[in-house]
Design a protein around this motif. Sequence first.
Motif, short mmCIF file in Angstrom:
data_model
loop_
_atom_site.label_atom_id
_atom_site.label_comp_id
_atom_site.label_asym_id
_atom_site.label_seq_id
_atom_site.Cartn_x
_atom_site.Cartn_y
_atom_site.Cartn_z
N THR A 84 2.73 12.12 -2.99
CA THR A 84 3.71 10.99 -2.62
C THR A 84 3.80 11.03 -1.01
N GLY A 85 3.83 12.01 -0.28
CA GLY A 85 3.69 12.20 1.38
C GLY A 85 2.57 11.53 1.89
N VAL A 86 1.41 11.45 1.46
CA VAL A 86 0.20 11.11 2.05
C VAL A 86 0.27 9.56 1.65
N ALA A 87 0.88 8.98 0.66
CA ALA A 87 0.92 7.67 0.01
C ALA A 87 1.97 7.09 0.84
N ASN A 88 2.97 7.53 1.27
CA ASN A 88 3.95 7.13 2.11
C ASN A 88 3.52 7.05 3.68
#
Length: 199
Positions: A84-88
Amino acid sequence: MKNGRSLRQKCGTMLSDAASRGFSLVELVLIMGAIALIAIAIFIIFNSVQTRTQVEFEGRRLTGIVSGVHSWFAGHFVYRGLTTGVANQARVFPANMNGGDFTPSAPIVNLWGGAVTLAPEGSPATRFVIRYENVPTSACVRWLPASAPLFAQVRVGPSGTIVHDVTPTGTPATSRLDVEAAVQACASAPAVPIEWVSY
């Protein structure tokens, strides 16, 4: 003639007395009942329209997330390292889901206040899963028929009931949306998680 005038005067006096008294109790109860019915009808219509609008909005967001992940991985189709963090950080999520914060630790939130997460699925991570928390029953029931065909698998509820599955391990019963299982899973709690697994 004198009798006619006095009768007319008497009738006029009786009518003005009735008008000055106001409504009777029965008339007031009937009027209040009619107002209550109209208010209930407006409330029901408003809730239905609001749910439909929210589902359409989140449906567009979901499609955008899938497109963002696919374009970010640019045809590699192995989603190792997807979080989720990388995609954000890669700006896969729109600003209205993260409050304009594109750092890895920013919470991603749907319209219903639930977390939205991304993760690789399977080994060797040839799919990814998008998880929406806190989806109300009314939205869940409306959203699944429109969204399920876009994904390889859809799981609903705390126990992850599979309601749609076209993966090699899927059964003929779930190759299309299993409506009965979907309704039961959506109604298993006031708000449920939904997981969409990409193709």
